[in-house]
Design an enzyme around this catalytic site. Structure first.
Site, mmCIF file in Angstrom:
data_model
loop_
_atom_site.group_PDB
_atom_site.id
_atom_site.type_symbol
_atom_site.label_atom_id
_atom_site.label_comp_id
_atom_site.label_asym_id
_atom_site.label_seq_id
_atom_site.Cartn_x
_atom_site.Cartn_y
_atom_site.Cartn_z
ATOM 1 N N PRO A 16 -87.022 -114.598 -40.090
ATOM 2 C CA PRO A 16 -87.679 -114.047 -41.277
ATOM 3 C C PRO A 16 -87.937 -112.562 -41.067
ATOM 4 O O PRO A 16 -88.487 -112.164 -40.042
ATOM 5 C CB PRO A 16 -89.009 -114.829 -41.344
ATOM 6 C CG PRO A 16 -89.241 -115.313 -39.947
ATOM 7 C CD PRO A 16 -87.885 -115.477 -39.315
ATOM 8 N N MET A 17 -87.504 -111.736 -42.007
ATOM 9 C CA MET A 17 -87.769 -110.289 -41.925
ATOM 10 C C MET A 17 -88.210 -109.818 -43.306
ATOM 11 O O MET A 17 -87.411 -109.794 -44.248
ATOM 12 C CB MET A 17 -86.503 -109.532 -41.479
ATOM 13 C CG MET A 17 -86.130 -109.775 -40.034
ATOM 14 S SD MET A 17 -84.665 -108.834 -39.520
ATOM 15 C CE MET A 17 -83.343 -109.789 -40.258
ATOM 16 N N CYS A 100 -96.278 -111.409 -36.517
ATOM 17 C CA CYS A 100 -96.161 -110.049 -37.022
ATOM 18 C C CYS A 100 -97.141 -109.124 -36.304
ATOM 19 O O CYS A 100 -98.325 -109.434 -36.208
ATOM 20 C CB CYS A 100 -96.416 -110.023 -38.531
ATOM 21 S SG CYS A 100 -96.050 -108.417 -39.203
ATOM 22 N N GLY A 227 -82.482 -111.770 -35.687
ATOM 23 C CA GLY A 227 -83.028 -110.946 -36.760
ATOM 24 C C GLY A 227 -82.240 -109.676 -36.971
ATOM 25 O O GLY A 227 -81.242 -109.631 -37.712
ATOM 26 N N ARG A 228 -82.630 -108.614 -36.261
ATOM 27 C CA ARG A 228 -82.080 -107.281 -36.550
ATOM 28 C C ARG A 228 -80.576 -107.200 -36.381
ATOM 29 O O ARG A 228 -79.925 -106.446 -37.109
ATOM 30 C CB ARG A 228 -82.796 -106.249 -35.667
ATOM 31 C CG ARG A 228 -84.254 -106.058 -36.085
ATOM 32 C CD ARG A 228 -85.044 -105.345 -35.024
ATOM 33 N NE ARG A 228 -85.167 -106.169 -33.829
ATOM 34 C CZ ARG A 228 -85.694 -105.750 -32.684
ATOM 35 N NH1 ARG A 228 -86.121 -104.500 -32.593
ATOM 36 N NH2 ARG A 228 -85.781 -106.559 -31.644
HETATM 37 C C1 LIG Z 1 -87.943 -105.465 -40.806
HETATM 38 C C2 LIG Z 1 -88.560 -106.632 -40.090
HETATM 39 C C3 LIG Z 1 -89.415 -107.474 -40.768
HETATM 40 C C4 LIG Z 1 -89.983 -108.584 -40.121
HETATM 41 N N1 LIG Z 1 -90.767 -109.450 -40.843
HETATM 42 C C5 LIG Z 1 -91.203 -110.601 -40.263
HETATM 43 C C6 LIG Z 1 -91.893 -111.586 -41.026
HETATM 44 O O1 LIG Z 1 -92.131 -111.448 -42.226
HETATM 45 N N2 LIG Z 1 -92.295 -112.708 -40.376
HETATM 46 C C7 LIG Z 1 -92.054 -112.918 -39.033
HETATM 47 O O2 LIG Z 1 -92.446 -113.962 -38.491
HETATM 48 N N3 LIG Z 1 -91.386 -112.001 -38.303
HETATM 49 C C8 LIG Z 1 -90.943 -110.869 -38.882
HETATM 50 N N4 LIG Z 1 -90.197 -109.975 -38.149
HETATM 51 C C9 LIG Z 1 -89.856 -110.299 -36.748
HETATM 52 C C10 LIG Z 1 -88.493 -111.024 -36.659
HETATM 53 O O3 LIG Z 1 -88.556 -112.283 -37.287
HETATM 54 C C11 LIG Z 1 -88.085 -111.233 -35.188
HETATM 55 O O4 LIG Z 1 -89.064 -112.007 -34.552
HETATM 56 C C12 LIG Z 1 -87.934 -109.914 -34.436
HETATM 57 O O5 LIG Z 1 -87.220 -108.950 -35.194
HETATM 58 C C13 LIG Z 1 -87.225 -110.125 -33.088
HETATM 59 O O6 LIG Z 1 -85.939 -110.676 -33.267
HETATM 60 P P1 LIG Z 1 -84.589 -109.747 -33.191
HETATM 61 O O7 LIG Z 1 -84.649 -109.009 -31.886
HETATM 62 O O8 LIG Z 1 -83.469 -110.720 -33.287
HETATM 63 O O9 LIG Z 1 -84.677 -108.791 -34.342
HETATM 64 C C14 LIG Z 1 -89.670 -108.842 -38.757
HETATM 65 C C15 LIG Z 1 -88.810 -107.971 -38.081
HETATM 66 C C16 LIG Z 1 -88.236 -106.879 -38.718
HETATM 67 C C17 LIG Z 1 -87.294 -105.982 -37.956
#
Ligand SMILES: Cc1cc2nc3c(=O)[nH]c(=O)nc-3n(C[C@H](O)[C@H](O)[C@H](O)COP(=O)(O)O)c2cc1C
Length: 349
Positions: A16-17, A100, A227-228
């Site tokens: 979720p992002m 978050c 995510g990213r």
């Molecule tokens: C732009 C953005 C928005 C995010 N919004 C949420 C969110 O609404 N809820 C949540 O649990 N995590 C949120 N995250 C965290 C991501 O779900 C994830 O845990 C984090 O980016 C690490 O994973 P990655 O390295 O694959 O990006 C967000 C991350 C980013 C970059």
């Protein structure tokens, strides 16, 4: 892979992002190999439920199930109400956000700050479970490894959450203090997985098929969440899936396929947000799609000056067509996991 009564096609999830994983992006990732997608978080503040932003976030039209909605807040009663509200509107799984890092979620310390108040965290989990269980809706939870290096309490909390009835736990391998900086660690995730019977999902810095394989082997997790690295590169799910299944790399998408996938996504995006705000918020997706490609940065700057969706699509088509004259396929790109400001801003919303 199973969450309560819901069987998932695979164990590769899109994270979720907020501001990114809206319905068009979730559908795109699902089409390209993600087995599960959780919505951007929805606030527990009732007065915002009818806002344009929240109602867009609650748009699930045409989305393949199970529909999972993430809720965020600090008050157990309000979160329980938010859970019921979303279940009444079609949510089949409720996910609680304890991950978050932003200072302001719902105008208060929420998200990962809840991990610092274990009694409140458990109270929230129990309140949400109390309304979801009778409705047959599994409750899942996403958290970090802890507040800080010294306060890494994910394992203690995980055991309490499992005993309370949480159906699946996702852990982002960073502390709240780290924000999005430094590297994710997987020892805590491995320890939680070893101690729990419910599915545990590993998250953090997974940006290639090899990294996915290594994190899976190291943590023994039941699923992986990306995510990213999926921003502008939603085909990462099929690439990872294929590699995990066969040990071989899928070829990168052809330039023509990437162009078509992106344009289709843009039309879906404009459809959800309307012309003006759709055209503006599409810019970040276009920027991610050309990130790391030769001439991509110049194109991104030029594209930011275009003021209509039609011009955006036309410019993008022309840019990819020109790129396609010298390249058959996209070169392998490296994910730029450097979106701390963007994430903070999005989470605070
Ligand atoms: C732009 C953005 C928005 C995010 N919004 C949420 C969110 O609404 N809820 C949540 O649990 N995590 C949120 N995250 C965290 C991501 O779900 C994830 O845990 C984090 O980016 C690490 O994973 P990655 O390295 O694959 O990006 C967000 C991350 C980013 C970059």
């Amino acid at each position: 892979m199973q969450i309560g009564p819901h069987s998932l096609p695979n164990a590769l999830f899109v994270a979720p992002m907020a501001g990114v994983t809206d319905r068009p992006f979730r559908q795109l990732c699902r089409r390209l190999g993600a087995g599960y997608a959780v919505s951007e978080m929805v606030t527990s503040r009732k007065e915002l439920w009818n806002s344009l932003k929240t109602s867009r976030r609650a748009d699930h039209s045409g989305e393949p199930g199970p529909i999972a909605v993430q809720i965020a807040g600090t008050d157990a009663g309000m979160l329980a109400e938010a859970a019921v509200h979303n279940v009444d509107r079609g949510a089949q799984i409720i996910d609680i956000n304890m991950g978050c890092p932003a200072k302001k979620v719902c105008n208060k310390w929420a998200g990962s700050a809840l991990m610092r108040n274990e009694a409140l965290a458990l109270e929230i989990v129990e309140a949400v479970l109390a309304v979801c269980a009778p409705r047959g809706v599994p409750v899942t939870l996403k958290m970090r490894t802890g507040w800080s290096l010294e306060e890494r309490n994910a394992l203690r909390l995980a055991k309490q959450f499992e005993a309370a009835g949480i159906a699946m736990l996702t852990i982002h391998g960073r502390t709240r203090e780290q924000g999005y900086k430094g590297l994710a660690e997987y020892d805590t995730i491995a320890a939680v997985k070893a101690a729990l019977a419910i599915p545990v999902v590993a998250n953090g810095d997974i940006d290639s098929p090899e990294k996915a394989r290594d994190v899976l082997a190291y943590t023994n997790a039941d699923a992986l969440m990306i995510g990213r690295a999926a921003q502008g590169r939603p085909w990462i799910f099929r690439e990872v899936s294929h590699f995990l299944a066969t040990g071989e790399h899928l070829p990168a998408p052809t330039v023509a396929e990437a162009r078509d996938v992106l344009i289709e996504h843009l039309y879906d995006h404009y459809g959800l947000y309307g012309e003006l705000s759709g055209m503006r918020s599409a810019r970040k997706h276009i920027g991610w799609a050309v990130r790391g490609l030769p001439g991509g940065e110049d194109f991104r700057r030029h594209m930011n000056t275009l003021e209509s969706s039609e011009l955006q699509v036309q410019a993008l088509r022309e840019w990819f067509d020109e790129f396609g004259q010298t390249h058959d396929r996209l070169p392998p790109t490296t994910a730029a996991n450097d979106d701390e400001a963007q994430a903070d801003e999005a989470c605070a919303a």
